[in-house]
Scaffold this motif. Structure first.
Motif, PDB file in Angstrom:
ATOM      1  N   MET A   1       0.815  -1.208   0.000  1.00 31.33           N
ATOM      2  CA  MET A   1       0.000   0.000   0.000  1.00 31.33           C
ATOM      3  C   MET A   1       0.856   1.269   0.000  1.00 31.33           C
ATOM      4  O   MET A   1       0.566   2.228  -0.707  1.00 31.33           O
ATOM      5  N   GLU A   2       1.930   1.250   0.799  1.00 31.00           N
ATOM      6  CA  GLU A   2       2.731   2.462   0.952  1.00 31.00           C
ATOM      7  C   GLU A   2       3.763   2.628  -0.167  1.00 31.00           C
ATOM      8  O   GLU A   2       4.076   3.739  -0.573  1.00 31.00           O
ATOM      9  N   TYR A   3       4.275   1.503  -0.661  1.00 33.67           N
ATOM     10  CA  TYR A   3       5.316   1.555  -1.688  1.00 33.67           C
ATOM     11  C   TYR A   3       4.919   0.661  -2.861  1.00 33.67           C
ATOM     12  O   TYR A   3       5.423  -0.442  -3.025  1.00 33.67           O
ATOM     13  N   PRO A   4       3.974   1.139  -3.677  1.00 35.51           N
ATOM     14  CA  PRO A   4       3.490   0.300  -4.780  1.00 35.51           C
ATOM     15  C   PRO A   4       4.581   0.001  -5.804  1.00 35.51           C
ATOM     16  O   PRO A   4       5.522   0.774  -5.993  1.00 35.51           O
ATOM     17  N   LEU A   5       4.448  -1.140  -6.459  1.00 37.07           N
ATOM     18  CA  LEU A   5       5.337  -1.559  -7.538  1.00 37.07           C
ATOM     19  C   LEU A   5       4.470  -2.114  -8.662  1.00 37.07           C
ATOM     20  O   LEU A   5       3.670  -3.010  -8.457  1.00 37.07           O
ATOM     21  N   LYS A   6       4.631  -1.539  -9.852  1.00 38.30           N
ATOM     22  CA  LYS A   6       3.894  -1.990 -11.027  1.00 38.30           C
ATOM     23  C   LYS A   6       4.893  -2.331 -12.122  1.00 38.30           C
ATOM     24  O   LYS A   6       5.993  -1.789 -12.159  1.00 38.30           O
TER      25      LYS A   6
ATOM     26  N   PHE B   1      11.081  -3.836 -20.052  1.00 41.54           N
ATOM     27  CA  PHE B   1      10.033  -3.567 -19.072  1.00 41.54           C
ATOM     28  C   PHE B   1      10.197  -2.179 -18.472  1.00 41.54           C
ATOM     29  O   PHE B   1      11.306  -1.653 -18.406  1.00 41.54           O
ATOM     30  N   THR B   2       9.090  -1.630 -18.025  1.00 41.82           N
ATOM     31  CA  THR B   2       9.109  -0.428 -17.196  1.00 41.82           C
ATOM     32  C   THR B   2       8.628  -0.808 -15.798  1.00 41.82           C
ATOM     33  O   THR B   2       7.528  -1.371 -15.651  1.00 41.82           O
ATOM     34  N   LEU B   3       9.470  -0.568 -14.804  1.00 37.73           N
ATOM     35  CA  LEU B   3       9.098  -0.787 -13.411  1.00 37.73           C
ATOM     36  C   LEU B   3       8.698   0.556 -12.815  1.00 37.73           C
ATOM     37  O   LEU B   3       9.510   1.481 -12.751  1.00 37.73           O
ATOM     38  N   GLU B   4       7.466   0.669 -12.413  1.00 40.76           N
ATOM     39  CA  GLU B   4       6.984   1.888 -11.765  1.00 40.76           C
ATOM     40  C   GLU B   4       6.929   1.625 -10.265  1.00 40.76           C
ATOM     41  O   GLU B   4       6.207   0.730  -9.813  1.00 40.76           O
ATOM     42  N   LEU B   5       7.698   2.397  -9.516  1.00 43.38           N
ATOM     43  CA  LEU B   5       7.769   2.142  -8.079  1.00 43.38           C
ATOM     44  C   LEU B   5       7.989   3.436  -7.305  1.00 43.38           C
ATOM     45  O   LEU B   5       8.418   4.449  -7.859  1.00 43.38           O
ATOM     46  N   ARG B   6       7.686   3.351  -6.042  1.00 43.59           N
ATOM     47  CA  ARG B   6       7.985   4.433  -5.110  1.00 43.59           C
ATOM     48  C   ARG B   6       9.202   4.014  -4.302  1.00 43.59           C
ATOM     49  O   ARG B   6       9.207   2.972  -3.656  1.00 43.59           O
ATOM     50  N   LYS B   7      10.230   4.819  -4.348  1.00 45.44           N
ATOM     51  CA  LYS B   7      11.470   4.484  -3.656  1.00 45.44           C
ATOM     52  C   LYS B   7      11.246   4.431  -2.144  1.00 45.44           C
ATOM     53  O   LYS B   7      10.593   5.303  -1.573  1.00 45.44           O
ATOM     54  N   MET B   8      11.834   3.411  -1.519  1.00 46.52           N
ATOM     55  CA  MET B   8      11.771   3.319  -0.067  1.00 46.52           C
ATOM     56  C   MET B   8      12.854   4.171   0.585  1.00 46.52           C
ATOM     57  O   MET B   8      12.755   4.479   1.771  1.00 46.52           O
TER      58      MET B   8
END
Length: 529
Positions: A328-333, A357-364
């Motif tokens: 929820m806090e750090y999504p990865l698509k 591929f494209t990795l869409e993520l929120r950095k931790m």
């Protein structure tokens, strides 16, 4: 004195954070809402059938593409491992690794990790800017040939965390022949079960947030006759063959495969070709074309949230609850942008397959564990100083070291080595530059007693200074960076800004010429030539 290095063998040390309340990544989550970012991943799988590399793999790596990847993952099968070559590869990089490193280093990529098991080879490259945020790197292998005693078949893997997100890459070469589809699935399950890592967050392959499974998986097209298959290929009606592709068929009944996704097979089957041609097998066996070479991925299933009325979240164990919070806090698509074969390469009876591929993520986290810099002027005329300071808690030790790396990628030839390898049919030119962790010009050990600290005193850390002897600094100078290597985490955790090492004034005045031997610059008198 012991020299630091990075070995291409399974990591078997103790997880440095195993006894802590939280894993390393969780201790360092940056506060505040972050935007999701996109990272481009370029993957290659290729059964090279013991062939040496072609002269040019520019198109294979899309080196001229306006969109440069952030990461490269390259899995090869049937890399030549005859006795003479195996001896040379044990001392020097194999020809395939060397070619890829020499091409990618000038583009500012470095080899973060690699692992080889006989003919299976897996390499992971990253843009230099991401390297301090690739942590907990581990690699392992599993043999499945000859009842598990021989490594001609099996799987090799590399796992790591990328800005806190756990990724695992599994390169496999599974059992051959049409009638062994079930055996291939059994081998895959065995590899998945056998491989484990010293990592609290992801001790098994399935625990990773994102898994890539790729290689020569050897699944065939069954039932359809040769004429029908060839006709569909000639007319590019590939979809008519999908229902009889063994991997697609096995996914319908094997639960272990159902969580893995794959893009549409909108390209020619990649096996089996006559070498040096685009013609399918004309030998007496006349093997039926097949999509043996594949790239699949698995995004870890999201943990189901508890009932809204259940405020105490009873029913979710601690691990699942942590996964839910992380999702929820750090999504990865993930999005696949390209999935195709590269028909122009004909050194093997297989064609290479690429997946982009494209990795869409929120950095931790976005802060390196260590900050370091070169202090003052650097040249081979005076001892030099490195200043560094830890920015986050990490398991430092007296085995940590700081390496000096050249980044200007000057090319040259080492004649003595060329003579040595000629008999092994290996063509080698040395590449001066930063192509892997082991490419340091020189190094210095850190002062462990001065970097130890805890979270309570993190704001008042004292700068630490260490010295590099002038005898170890390159005589001719050049553009360099400093890297802090953490032995416990098996990775670089800090990189300095590039800086200039000045050419030695003493060497110039005395008419001495630099020659590079064994990775270190030595001053050799011009009279010796």
């Amino acid at each position: 004195m012991h020299k630091p290095g990075v070995e291409n063998v399974p990591y078997s040390g103790v997880d440095p954070m195993e006894d802590s309340e939280e894993p390393l990544e969780s201790q360092q989550l940056d506060l505040g809402e972050k935007e999701e970012e996109g990272f481009r991943l370029h993957m290659v799988t290729w059964n090279v059938a013991t062939a040496d590399p072609p002269d040019d793999v520019t198109t294979l790596l899309h080196l001229n593409s306006p969109k440069s990847p952030d990461l490269y993952v390259i899995g090869l099968q049937e890399v030549y491992s005859g006795p003479l070559r195996f001896v040379s590869d044990a001392v020097f990089d194999d020809p395939w690794s060397y070619l890829l490193m020499s091409l990618l280093a000038p583009q500012k990529y470095i080899k973060v990790s690699s692992i080889r098991m006989q003919g299976l080879l897996l390499l992971f490259f990253s843009k230099l800017e991401h390297v301090p945020f690739i942590r907990d790197v581990q690699a392992t292998y599993t043999r499945t040939g000859l009842f598990g005693y021989w490594g001609n078949k099996g799987g090799v893997s590399i796992r790591l965390s990328f800005y806190g997100h756990t990724l695992c890459f599994l390169n496999c070469h599974l059992a051959a022949h049409m009638n062994y589809a079930s055996e291939r699935v059994d081998e895959f399950e065995y590899i998945m079960d056998m491989q484990s890592f010293d990592c609290k967050r992801a001790p098994a392959i399935v625990d990773h947030r994102l898994v890539f499974w790729f290689g020569d998986l050897n699944f065939r097209i069954q039932d359809h006759g040769m004429h029908f298959v060839r006709t569909c290929i000639d007319k590019q009606n590939y979809s008519l063959l999908w229902s009889k592709d063994q991997l697609i068929m096995m996914k319908q009944k094997e639960q272990v495969l159902q969580e893995f996704e794959e893009g549409p097979l909108d390209f020619q089957p990649t096996y089996k070709f006559d070498r040096s041609s685009d013609t399918y097998d004309t030998s007496a066996k006349k093997r039926k074309p097949a999509w043996t070479d594949r790239i699949l991925w698995r995004l870890r299933p999201k943990a189901l949230p508890p009932d809204e009325e259940n405020e105490n979240k009873v029913g979710l164990d601690a691990k699942k609850l942590k996964q839910l919070e992380e999702d929820m806090e750090y999504p990865l698509k993930i999005r696949q942008d390209v999935y195709t074969s590269m028909m122009e390469y004909s050194i093997s009876d297989h064609k290479p397959v690429i997946g982009i591929f494209t990795l869409e993520l929120r950095k931790m986290y976005e802060t390196p564990l260590v900050r370091l810099r070169a202090e003052g002027d650097w040249s081979a005329d005076i001892d030099a100083m490195v200043v560094y300071s830890p920015l986050q808690p990490f398991p430092s030790s007296t085995w940590d070291w700081i390496g000096l790396y050249k980044v200007d990628n000057t090319c040259f030839t080492a004649g003595w080595f060329s003579v040595l390898v000629e008999s092994l049919h290996v063509c080698v030119n040395f590449q001066v530059g930063f192509s892997s962790v082991s490419d340091y010009i020189t190094y210095t050990w850190v002062k462990d007693d001065e970097v130890a600290f805890n979270e309570e005193v993190i704001q008042v850390v004292t700068l630490v200074s260490v010295y590099v002897s002038k005898e170890e600094i390159p005589v001719q100078g050049g553009d360099c960076v400093l890297c802090y290597y953490c032995n416990a985490l098996k990775c670089i955790i800090g990189i300095s800004e590039p800086f200039q090492v000045q050419a030695s004034k003493v060497a110039i005045e005395e008419g001495m010429l630099p020659e590079r031997i064994n990775g270190l610059d030595k001053a050799v008198s011009g009279d010796d030539f």
